[in-house]
Design an enzyme around this catalytic site. Structure first.
Site, short mmCIF file in Angstrom:
data_model
loop_
_atom_site.label_atom_id
_atom_site.label_comp_id
_atom_site.label_asym_id
_atom_site.label_seq_id
_atom_site.Cartn_x
_atom_site.Cartn_y
_atom_site.Cartn_z
N GLU A 52 -14.81 -3.87 0.58
CA GLU A 52 -14.82 -2.66 -0.81
C GLU A 52 -13.85 -3.47 -1.80
O GLU A 52 -13.08 -4.23 -1.43
CB GLU A 52 -14.02 -1.65 -0.22
N GLU A 386 -15.53 9.27 3.51
CA GLU A 386 -14.63 10.02 4.43
C GLU A 386 -14.72 11.55 3.77
O GLU A 386 -14.30 11.94 2.98
CB GLU A 386 -13.18 9.53 4.33
O1 AHR Z 1 -9.62 1.05 3.46
C1 AHR Z 1 -8.99 1.62 2.19
C2 AHR Z 1 -9.29 2.90 2.01
O2 AHR Z 1 -9.25 3.84 3.06
C3 AHR Z 1 -10.95 3.33 2.05
O3 AHR Z 1 -11.34 3.09 0.60
C4 AHR Z 1 -11.07 4.54 2.41
O4 AHR Z 1 -12.05 4.99 3.11
C5 AHR Z 1 -9.71 5.06 3.33
O5 AHR Z 1 -9.21 5.99 2.84
#
Ligand code: AHR
Length: 659
Positions: A52, A386
């Site tokens: 990410e 999520e």
């Molecule tokens: O990994 C960091 C964050 O944690 C991600 O963006 C999210 O999916 C989770 O809350």
């Protein structure tokens, strides 16, 4: 099997006595297994990566671009004063010169790249410069190395009245060139000007633009990248080679992308991650503000992602939003309506077409034009990151139906929400089992190390039908004085202990990935993270080594094994392929464990011993990168037995040849 024994009062007393009366090394145990007694088939996609753009993971990280805010698009949708179009640049840097730099939008490079800088020189040789990441006008800079080649380009236009030339130079902060510069005479149309630099010094440099003459020039979309970046031959530049190497060394079987929260975005629908903004020529990619507080150039977009996955030998696993802005954050705009969700489904189908479609299709043709006519063989897609509740499931169902109908061959990943326990995942699972049992369920949890130790049996009782993707997990220890949760050995040991449970249940848990993957030192929004880096160096964590050790020793089948000893904090799993037997042993206690291994069906020979151990709170740092690193040794094995001492706080993986 890993039978956790409940301690009765008498046994507890015995343990305490044993610990009190004997030296730490005296706790003795036995591990018994028979290589022919297999239990379940293991997933061949068990360990992978979740990438990410958090902590400057893409821009300022994996993406090889060295310039920050290269096309003057920086802005913060919520707090316009904190991040603006001038970020990353220094203006009026030449003593004695005068002029102005004004953010402009009239007649831009293209509609996706609306902002550019109009620079007017009124006297002298006006200089402005891109300073790179983590720099100020007075310190930091773009890390360049003597003798390496860097490719540079910039789009420029004579605003009408400029008489003179623009010189582009890689310089010290003082303006002194460290590589041969080049001067250009401009036309009054936007045009791309290219050059290369081979610096004579290793330096924290800046990319300087000199206006030799008076009048106005428009500047947009500049770039500076090492010519030896990974994928430097991709049409839009490549990735930072040392970080790609760190990913390769993890031997990932899948690559989840692009998030995480950034998929959903915050506050406004314009903040949804729109995959179509991230493909095609980089000067036409529509940059967006990032949930983590910075701009995403999308230079590492969907094409580069698929290329990276292919290079890593990892299955791509893209995640798209489900029509909802991040449910865990403030939201100023409503989710997509049901009608809008129906329309949005086409974007997801288009993404699948971009990945897999024939070159005669619209999106398959773009992929081919970008340099990859062959399909990327996409097999999975996540819908939602999520998410929870009816607001998610109504939209999920619509999107699920479209994908299933058009692409029954694609496996859909659903969300079990953002937490490990309680009514939220329970209700998600109820819906999934009732309606979407053929999805892989993405569970996320960030819990204490002790939680991981006490939940190694989490999946023992899961029904075996619907499969699980532990899409985000990490052991979170207490925040320290520096405001960070540490990547210490203990957290890594706890994760390893937990992963023995994942392996034992890998007929149900088919994928798992630590999160977050990357962080730029000093620019992180989240700790802990697996891989840290600064402008020039990479620093791997104990957690990284655990992921690596496990990923390089995945078996095909689990072998039944039994631990007999009083140490409740020793965890184990035994697996095998046709050729080798892997014994994974994790000691999360403060005591050594002197273990006898009784392994039937394993011939005499030397086993390879990989081990990670150290002080409980030990960490790696940029000044001591090797404080906690795995060692490799060998151990003689004869007559079906061997002795091994597991150090306190250790992860040990033994590899025995079976033939
Ligand atoms: O990994 C960091 C964050 O944690 C991600 O963006 C999210 O999916 C989770 O809350």
């Amino acid at each position: 099997m890993n039978r956790r024994i409940t301690l009765h009062a008498g046994r507890l007393l015995a343990l305490l006595l044993a610990v009190a009366l004997l030296p730490a090394s005296a706790l003795a145990s036995t591990l018994t297994a028979d290589a022919s007694e297999t239990t379940v088939e293991m997933s061949d996609t068990l360990y992978g990566l979740f990438f990410e753009d958090i902590n400057y993971g893409a821009d300022g990280g994996l993406y090889a671009e060295l310039l920050q805010n290269r096309s003057f698009e920086y802005e913060d949708i919520l707090n316009p004063r904190s991040v603006d179009h001038y970020n990353g640049w220094g203006f009026n840097l030449n003593f004695g010169a005068t002029g102005t730099a004004i953010v402009s939008t009239e007649n831009p490079l293209n509609e996706n790249n609306p902002t550019y800088m109009r620079v007017t020189c009124t006297k002298g040789d006006y200089r402005f410069a891109n300073l790179g990441y983590q720099s100020t006008t007075f310190s930091g800079g773009i890390p360049v190395e003597k003798g390496k080649t860097y490719r540079c380009f910039v789009w420029m236009r004579n605003a009408g009245d400029f008489e003179g030339t623009v010189e582009i130079a890689l310089t010290k902060r003082t303006g002194k060139s460290i590589a041969v510069p080049k001067s250009f005479t401009l036309t009054d149309e936007w045009q791309k000007y290219e050059l290369t630099f081979t610096p004579s010094y290793t330096e924290d440099a800046v990319l300087s633009f000199y206006m030799h003459g008076t009048g106005s020039v428009d500047f947009d979309m500049a770039s500076l990248m090492p010519a030896d970046a990974f994928g430097a031959d991709w049409p839009n530049g490549g990735l930072r080679a040392d970080l790609v190497q760190a990913l390769m060394d993890l031997n990932p079987s899948f690559l989840r992308f692009p998030g995480g929260c950034i998929v959903e975005g915050s506050y406004y629908r314009s903040n949804f991650y729109d995959w179509k903004d991230t493909v095609g020529p980089i000067e036409e990619r529509d940059e967006n503000f990032n949930t983590w507080g910075y701009m995403m150039s999308y230079g590492l977009g969907y094409y580069e992602y698929f290329m990276l996955a292919e290079a890593l030998g990892a299955e791509p696993l893209p995640v798209v939003h489900s029509g909802l802005l991040c449910q865990a954050r403030d939201v100023f705009e409503a989710p997509l309506t049901i009608e809008e969700t129906h329309a949005y489904a086409q974007d997801i189908l288009d993404l699948i077409e971009f990945a897999n479609g024939d070159v005669t299709t619209e999106w398959g043709a773009l992929r081919a034009e970008m340099g990859h006519p062959e399909p990327f063989d996409l097999k999975y897609i996540g819908i939602g990151n999520e998410n929870w509740d009816i607001v998610y499931w109504t939209r999920f169902e619509i999107l699920y139906d479209y994908v299933k109908e058009a692409h029954p061959e694609i496996t859909i990943v659903s969300s079990a929400g953002p937490v490990a326990e309680g009514s939220l995942p329970a209700s998600a699972w109820a819906t999934i089992r009732a309606k979407f049992a053929d999805t892989i369920v993405d569970e996320h949890y960030y819990m204490s190390g002790d939680w991981f130790l006490s939940h190694t049996n989490r999946y023992d009782s899961y029904p075996r039908t619907t499969k699980v993707f532990v899409g985000e997990f990490a052991a979170h220890e207490a925040t320290q004085a520096n405001g960070r949760r540490p990547n210490n050995l203990y957290s890594a040991v706890c994760e390893a202990a937990y992963m023995t449970g994942l392996e034992r249940n890998s007929d149900v848990v088919v994928m798992a990935s630590y999160a977050p993957l990357m962080a730029r030192e000093g620019m992180q929004q989240w700790t802990p993270d697996l891989i840290w880096y600064n402008a020039r160096e990479v620093m791997l964590t104990p957690n990284y080594y655990v992921q690596q050790m496990f990923a390089e020793t995945v078996g095909d089948q689990v072998v039944a094994s039994e631990y007999d000893g009083i140490n409740q904090l020793v965890y184990h799993v035994v697996t095998r392929t046709d050729d080798v037997l892997y014994v994974k042993l994790v000691n999360a206690s403060a005591y050594e464990d002197a273990m006898t291994l009784n392994l039937a069906g394993v011939p005499d020979g030397d086993a390879v011993v990989r081990q990670l151990t150290g002080e409980k709170n030990a960490v790696n740092s940029f000044s001591n990168k090797d404080a906690v690193v795995p060692t490799t040794d060998s151990m003689a094995f004869a007559g079906g037995t061997a002795e091994i001492t597991l150090p306190a706080y250790s992860v040990t993986i033994l590899t025995f040849q079976l033939q």
